[in-house]
Design a protein around this motif. Structure first.
Motif, mmCIF file in Angstrom:
data_model
loop_
_atom_site.group_PDB
_atom_site.id
_atom_site.type_symbol
_atom_site.label_atom_id
_atom_site.label_comp_id
_atom_site.label_asym_id
_atom_site.label_seq_id
_atom_site.Cartn_x
_atom_site.Cartn_y
_atom_site.Cartn_z
ATOM 1 N N ASN A 218 0.846 -1.198 0.000
ATOM 2 C CA ASN A 218 0.000 0.000 0.000
ATOM 3 C C ASN A 218 0.879 1.244 0.000
ATOM 4 O O ASN A 218 2.016 1.221 0.464
ATOM 5 C CB ASN A 218 -0.915 0.017 1.228
ATOM 6 N N ASP A 293 3.845 -7.370 -8.287
ATOM 7 C CA ASP A 293 3.642 -6.598 -7.052
ATOM 8 C C ASP A 293 4.827 -5.717 -6.705
ATOM 9 O O ASP A 293 4.966 -5.250 -5.581
ATOM 10 C CB ASP A 293 3.333 -7.543 -5.887
ATOM 11 N N TYR A 296 3.583 0.019 -7.369
ATOM 12 C CA TYR A 296 2.322 0.465 -6.787
ATOM 13 C C TYR A 296 2.051 1.874 -7.306
ATOM 14 O O TYR A 296 2.813 2.810 -7.042
ATOM 15 C CB TYR A 296 2.372 0.459 -5.266
ATOM 16 N N THR A 508 -6.311 5.857 -5.395
ATOM 17 C CA THR A 508 -5.942 4.515 -5.847
ATOM 18 C C THR A 508 -7.118 3.565 -5.680
ATOM 19 O O THR A 508 -7.882 3.662 -4.722
ATOM 20 C CB THR A 508 -4.737 3.979 -5.054
ATOM 21 N N TYR A 509 -7.208 2.629 -6.630
ATOM 22 C CA TYR A 509 -8.270 1.625 -6.612
ATOM 23 C C TYR A 509 -7.665 0.263 -6.934
ATOM 24 O O TYR A 509 -6.636 0.169 -7.606
ATOM 25 C CB TYR A 509 -9.363 1.988 -7.628
ATOM 26 N N THR A 510 -8.306 -0.766 -6.429
ATOM 27 C CA THR A 510 -7.817 -2.128 -6.633
ATOM 28 C C THR A 510 -8.641 -2.812 -7.720
ATOM 29 O O THR A 510 -9.872 -2.845 -7.630
ATOM 30 C CB THR A 510 -7.891 -2.937 -5.329
ATOM 31 N N ASN A 513 -12.184 -5.112 -7.465
ATOM 32 C CA ASN A 513 -12.954 -4.876 -6.236
ATOM 33 C C ASN A 513 -14.267 -4.142 -6.488
ATOM 34 O O ASN A 513 -14.989 -3.829 -5.544
ATOM 35 C CB ASN A 513 -12.122 -4.073 -5.236
ATOM 36 N N SER A 560 -2.815 -2.659 -14.597
ATOM 37 C CA SER A 560 -2.573 -1.626 -13.584
ATOM 38 C C SER A 560 -1.866 -0.429 -14.219
ATOM 39 O O SER A 560 -1.256 -0.526 -15.285
ATOM 40 C CB SER A 560 -1.722 -2.192 -12.448
ATOM 41 N N ASN A 578 -4.313 -0.631 -9.156
ATOM 42 C CA ASN A 578 -3.293 -1.610 -8.802
ATOM 43 C C ASN A 578 -3.889 -3.008 -8.749
ATOM 44 O O ASN A 578 -5.081 -3.187 -8.494
ATOM 45 C CB ASN A 578 -2.673 -1.276 -7.438
ATOM 46 N N TYR A 579 -3.030 -3.992 -9.025
ATOM 47 C CA TYR A 579 -3.462 -5.383 -8.914
ATOM 48 C C TYR A 579 -3.646 -5.749 -7.444
ATOM 49 O O TYR A 579 -2.902 -5.283 -6.583
ATOM 50 C CB TYR A 579 -2.415 -6.314 -9.516
ATOM 51 N N PRO A 580 -4.621 -6.611 -7.133
ATOM 52 C CA PRO A 580 -4.731 -7.120 -5.754
ATOM 53 C C PRO A 580 -3.509 -7.956 -5.409
ATOM 54 O O PRO A 580 -2.926 -8.613 -6.278
ATOM 55 C CB PRO A 580 -6.014 -7.963 -5.791
ATOM 56 N N ARG A 581 -3.113 -7.930 -4.147
ATOM 57 C CA ARG A 581 -1.889 -8.626 -3.728
ATOM 58 C C ARG A 581 -2.175 -10.039 -3.223
ATOM 59 O O ARG A 581 -1.471 -10.561 -2.378
ATOM 60 C CB ARG A 581 -1.216 -7.820 -2.621
#
Length: 642
Positions: A218, A293, A296, A508-510, A513, A560, A578-581
């Motif tokens: 993050n 990852d 970010y 920022t957004y994932t 989601n 992303s 961003n990609y989810p982790r």
């Protein structure tokens, strides 16, 4: 034993011919007399006995020879163990999530798996192949070879149950053979056991050699200084990392700052100052494992003043105006009688400061404002009736006032995890000077506590519809009823309530989601906004709400990066995705879900196993060999048996 041409077995009736020939031989013997026949008779008897045995042997040999030859032409076979499964459909499920970027003994797990499919599947093999984000139905390997060679990693997780449901929907009432290729990182399934009972399931588990990985979890604003933003970077190490890892911050393509971090523990926090200006960049690190990852992306828009209307008397509004300063807000003070309802829609925040009664018209207007993404702060008056307050709050949910309490209470509990107090406190405070109130209201319902009294009843609660916020105090905070105005707690509480839509934050957004964004934009009929970057763009789901637009991103974008919200050809806001982790921990594997499946090492093994189980055992060759053997036996009898 079964026959491919059983009708040929009728030729077995022809075996009666050599039997008849043997029994009814047409040759006759002529008598010859000699003067002394004693010796000749004995010789004649021995010769006839030997000849009879030879003829029976020849008959048996010829009968068996002809029978075996007839059986050979009828093509006998033993049925395969899984003969009924010959027509099963082949389904291949390939995990192309980011954890498949890891390197195995022969290279990246996904690329090696694809290469194996290309090398092992016959050109004539028909199959269906599904990945996390794509589906190829009823194809052969040549038809999809270009697509497979270009197959990229997906931000969507490998949801096995979802893919199995897709197959069941597309191919109902058919028997199937499954080949599932996954590293089982963060993978679960409730359906695979039932599928394995009725179908043949093969599990191929590509394994990473290096499971150590570092992820940027993050990036957020931790502090706003006069000339700088202080950003906090949260990093996480999976496995063992001994060397220092370089970390860099970029604004667009310009390097802004560099640092490095050493992992003496799993979670590390790094703080870096960046210029206080519009920012559209990323934080990047370098490691030798997963790459997805290592970046970010985040955006910080140019700070804009927030519009706020404070409804109340000038005397009571003074402390609010000291908190909402001209540097950050454009504040309009008005009494209820002079309120211009037409100006409410262009505000970000409306504050009702101890007005004696909330009119029905104002309640309806504020509900519309709230549904469009506005923020409402309600500070009740001692003169408010419970009925009037409840008439207002029932429009926003089940939150209700119950009764008035004229007992002094201290405000002792702070919800430190609430977004209002994000970055406000360095640590949880338990011994601060507690503010107090003399009179308050008890409440019930769906409000989320922000501040609470010593008896665990609510002092401030939040109600939200995810785009708008309603903050409700349960007691007046004028100086006669409370000393909260003299407490440091009032400043971040009111300031952040009014700043909930402040653009000085990381936008920022994932991906995946299904998050939403409300932006200020006036669109003409049929006009839409788009989300764009250099090599990728999409049109999100959008809803026009007066002078605002609510955007819903769903599972988009797929890549992303930093994007612009575009109206026509103008950028009206900058945001980042961003990609989810979820794929970062390569040790988070779950092979137990495939306990009922057959674990194999490669696709070739699967195909060989299916071929072996489903191929009939042909016997005609053995019957031909038997025919030749009895032919040889006949020749030997003719030569050696007298």
């Amino acid at each position: 034993m079964q026959f491919k041409h059983p009708e040929i077995l009728y030729f077995l009736f022809l075996l009666v011919i050599p039997i008849l020939v043997h029994l009814f031989q047409l040759r006759r013997f002529k008598k010859q007399y000699f003067t002394n026949v004693k010796l000749l008779r004995q010789l004649q008897q021995d010769t006839r006995k030997s000849s009879t045995i030879k003829k029976w042997l020849l008959l048996a040999t010829r009968l068996l020879l002809l029978a075996l030859l007839i059986f050979a032409f009828a093509q006998p076979f033993f049925s395969a163990k899984e003969a009924k499964s010959k027509e099963n459909e082949l389904i291949i499920l390939v995990d192309n999530s980011f954890s498949m970027q890891a390197k195995g003994s022969k290279g990246e797990l996904l690329k090696r798996s694809i290469q194996e499919l290309l090398e092992s599947l016959p050109d004539t093999q028909n199959f269906s192949l599904l990945t996390n984000n794509e589906a190829f139905w009823d194809v052969d390997i040549k038809a999809i070879q270009p697509e497979l060679q270009k197959l990229d990693y997906s931000a969507l997780p490998f949801e096995l149950d979802y893919l199995l449901t897709q197959v069941a929907t597309k191919k109902p009432n058919t028997q199937k053979d499954y080949i599932i290729i996954t590293d089982v990182v963060a993978t679960n399934s409730k359906k695979i056991e039932d599928i394995s009972k009725n179908n043949q399931v093969y599990f191929i588990h590509p394994k990473a050699e290096n499971k150590n990985n570092i992820s940027i979890e993050n990036v957020q604003l931790s502090q706003i200084l006069d000339a700088f933003y202080e950003i906090k970077i949260d990093l996480k190490s999976y496995g063992t990392t001994e060397e220092a890892i370089p970390v860099a911050v970029y604004n667009n393509e310009t390097l802004i700052a560099k640092s490095q971090v050493t992992f003496d523990k799993t979670d590390k926090e790094l703080k870096i100052n960046i210029p206080k200006t519009a920012f559209h960049g990323k934080v990047s690190l370098q490691d030798n494992s997963l790459q997805y990852d290592n970046d970010y992306y985040f955006s910080i828009s140019e700070p804009k003043k927030q519009n706020a209307i404070v409804i109340g008397t000038d005397e009571k509004n003074k402390f609010i105006n000291k908190i909402l300063t001209e540097d950050d807000f454009v504040v309009t003070n008005t009494e209820l009688a002079q309120l211009n309802y037409n100006k409410i829609d262009v505000q970000q925040t409306i504050i009702l400061n101890e007005i004696a009664e909330i009119p029905q018209a104002l309640a309806t207007t504020l509900l519309s404002f709230y549904n469009k993404g506005g923020n409402i702060i309600v500070i009740p008056s001692q003169e408010n009736s419970i009925q009037n307050l409840n008439s207002f709050y029932k429009k926003f949910g089940s939150f209700q006032f119950i009764s008035k309490i004229e007992t002094e209470k201290q405000i002792t509990k702070i919800s430190f995890s609430h977004p209002l107090y994000k970055n406000v406190f360095e640590k949880k405070i338990t011994n601060f000077q507690y503010p107090k109130v003399n009179q308050s209201f008890t409440t019930s319902g769906n409000g989320l506590p922000i501040l609470q009294f010593e008896d665990n009843t609510n002092f401030v609660v939040a109600i939200t519809n995810k785009i708008g916020n309603l903050y409700a105090f349960t007691a007046p905070i004028n100086k006669e009823n409370s000393n909260l105005q003299n407490s440091p707690l009032i400043v971040p509480t009111l300031f952040n309530m009014a700043q909930a839509k402040n653009t000085s934050k990381t936008n920022t957004y994932t991906i995946g989601n299904n998050e939403t964004l409300v932006i200020d934009a006036i669109l003409s009929k049929d006009e839409v906004v788009s989300i764009t970057k250099k090599d990728n763009s999409f049109i999100p789901q959008q809803q026009i709400i007066s002078s605002k637009v609510k955007l819903s991103f769903g599972d988009y974008p797929e890549i992303s990066g930093n994007y612009d919200v575009m109206q026509a050809k103008n950028s009206i806001q900058q945001i980042s995705f961003n990609y989810p982790r979820t794929e970062s921990d390569l040790n988070n594997t779950n092979t137990t879900i495939f306990e009922k499946a057959t674990t194999v090492n490669n696709v070739a093994t699967v195909l060989n196993d299916l071929h072996t189980k489903r191929t009939d055992t042909a016997l005609w060759k053995w019957f031909i060999i038997g025919t030749l053997l009895f032919l040889l036996i006949e020749l030997l009898i003719q030569k050696f048996v007298k």
